[in-house]
Design a protein around this motif. Structure first.
Motif, PDB file in Angstrom:
ATOM      1  N   THR A  90      56.694  -1.373 138.643  1.00  0.00           N
ATOM      2  CA  THR A  90      55.858  -2.044 139.631  1.00  0.00           C
ATOM      3  C   THR A  90      55.971  -1.242 140.920  1.00  0.00           C
ATOM      4  OG1 THR A  90      57.645  -3.448 140.439  1.00  0.00           O
ATOM      5  CG2 THR A  90      56.307  -4.323 138.604  1.00  0.00           C
ATOM      6  N   LYS A 134      50.338  -9.374 139.883  1.00  0.00           N
ATOM      7  CA  LYS A 134      51.466  -8.600 139.350  1.00  0.00           C
ATOM      8  C   LYS A 134      50.963  -7.589 138.332  1.00  0.00           C
ATOM      9  CE  LYS A 134      56.053  -8.475 137.802  1.00  0.00           C
ATOM     10  NZ  LYS A 134      57.348  -9.024 137.998  1.00  0.00           N
ATOM     11  N   TYR A 194      52.000  -3.697 136.342  1.00  0.00           N
ATOM     12  CA  TYR A 194      52.908  -2.600 136.038  1.00  0.00           C
ATOM     13  C   TYR A 194      52.075  -1.334 135.926  1.00  0.00           C
ATOM     14  CZ  TYR A 194      56.666  -5.860 134.912  1.00  0.00           C
ATOM     15  OH  TYR A 194      57.636  -6.819 134.984  1.00  0.00           O
ATOM     16  N   LEU A 231      55.452  -8.236 126.737  1.00  0.00           N
ATOM     17  CA  LEU A 231      56.014  -8.590 128.037  1.00  0.00           C
ATOM     18  C   LEU A 231      57.126  -9.584 127.773  1.00  0.00           C
ATOM     19  CD1 LEU A 231      56.121  -8.775 131.154  1.00  0.00           C
ATOM     20  CD2 LEU A 231      54.398 -10.590 130.983  1.00  0.00           C
ATOM     21  N   GLU A 239      59.072 -12.058 129.194  1.00  0.00           N
ATOM     22  CA  GLU A 239      58.870 -12.812 130.429  1.00  0.00           C
ATOM     23  C   GLU A 239      60.147 -13.075 131.205  1.00  0.00           C
ATOM     24  OE1 GLU A 239      54.865 -15.391 129.671  1.00  0.00           O
ATOM     25  OE2 GLU A 239      56.729 -16.205 128.836  1.00  0.00           O
ATOM     26  N   ASP A 240      61.234 -13.454 130.509  1.00  0.00           N
ATOM     27  CA  ASP A 240      62.448 -13.788 131.242  1.00  0.00           C
ATOM     28  C   ASP A 240      63.147 -12.566 131.825  1.00  0.00           C
ATOM     29  OD1 ASP A 240      62.351 -14.007 128.405  1.00  0.00           O
ATOM     30  OD2 ASP A 240      63.785 -15.637 128.338  1.00  0.00           O
ATOM     31  N   GLU A 241      62.717 -11.377 131.433  1.00  0.00           N
ATOM     32  CA  GLU A 241      63.308 -10.144 131.961  1.00  0.00           C
ATOM     33  C   GLU A 241      62.327  -9.357 132.831  1.00  0.00           C
ATOM     34  OE1 GLU A 241      64.872  -7.787 128.749  1.00  0.00           O
ATOM     35  OE2 GLU A 241      65.898  -9.498 127.849  1.00  0.00           O
ATOM     36  N   ASN A 242      61.085  -9.839 132.924  1.00  0.00           N
ATOM     37  CA  ASN A 242      60.044  -9.091 133.633  1.00  0.00           C
ATOM     38  C   ASN A 242      60.013  -7.636 133.189  1.00  0.00           C
ATOM     39  OD1 ASN A 242      58.880 -11.107 135.296  1.00  0.00           O
ATOM     40  ND2 ASN A 242      60.729 -11.054 136.554  1.00  0.00           N
ATOM     41  N   ARG A 243      59.925  -7.451 131.868  1.00  0.00           N
ATOM     42  CA  ARG A 243      60.006  -6.101 131.301  1.00  0.00           C
ATOM     43  C   ARG A 243      58.912  -5.900 130.273  1.00  0.00           C
ATOM     44  NH1 ARG A 243      63.433  -3.728 127.068  1.00  0.00           N
ATOM     45  NH2 ARG A 243      64.205  -5.825 126.626  1.00  0.00           N
ATOM     46  N   ARG A 293      53.134 -11.871 125.147  1.00  0.00           N
ATOM     47  CA  ARG A 293      54.214 -12.420 125.971  1.00  0.00           C
ATOM     48  C   ARG A 293      55.314 -12.979 125.075  1.00  0.00           C
ATOM     49  NH1 ARG A 293      52.594 -13.313 131.250  1.00  0.00           N
ATOM     50  NH2 ARG A 293      50.492 -12.588 131.624  1.00  0.00           N
TER      51      ARG A 293
END
Length: 149
Positions: A48, A90, A92, A104, A106-110, A141
């Motif tokens: 990001t 948001k 990337y 994606l 989600e809980d790691e934003n990766r 996701r």
């Protein structure tokens, strides 16, 4: 357009970022060269603007967040990066510009790459008159399964 270094194969350690920018029609400013080296020297990755800004800060390269955003969008426009919008506000930026999709977490934003050939479509809608489909992006996701107690 053919890229001048090993960007397509996973990175360009020691590549000529200055020459690459010129080849893509961008003036090689100090900021573009520095951010280009940070982006492309580590192989394929997803960043990001905030992540890249933090890397620049850690490297003691002083650049504004606005400049980082502008540079990422300029690199995207000429085909050096691919923008993946994951939600409103948001996005990337992917150094791997080949045909592929993403998980994606989600809980790691990766983001994690999915090979382009692993997803097939039964049929896409016809494009609107005067347009053509340029690319299909799939973001699947994922969320970690909570550990059993």
């Amino acid at each position: 357009m053919k890229l001048a270094c090993a960007l397509r194969t996973g990175g360009c350690k020691g590549c000529d970022v200055d020459g690459l920018l010129r080849q893509m029609g961008l003036r090689p400013t100090r900021q573009r060269i520095a951010l280009g080296r940070m982006l492309f020297a580590r192989g394929h990755r997803h960043v990001t603007a905030e992540m890249l800004h933090e890397e620049a800060t850690q490297a003691r390269f002083h650049v504004s967040l606005a400049t980082v955003y502008n540079t990422l969008h300029q690199f995207t426009k000429v085909g050096l990066l691919r923008e993946i919008a994951v939600e409103s506000g948001k996005a990337y930026f992917d150094t791997n510009v080949s045909n592929h999709h993403h998980f994606l977490i989600e809980d790691e934003n990766r983001l994690v790459d999915i090979g382009g050939e692993t997803i097939s479509f039964g049929g896409l809608p016809a494009p609107l008159e005067g347009t053509m489909i340029s690319r299909v992006d799939v973001v699947i996701r994922l969320r970690r399964i909570p550990a059993a107690r």
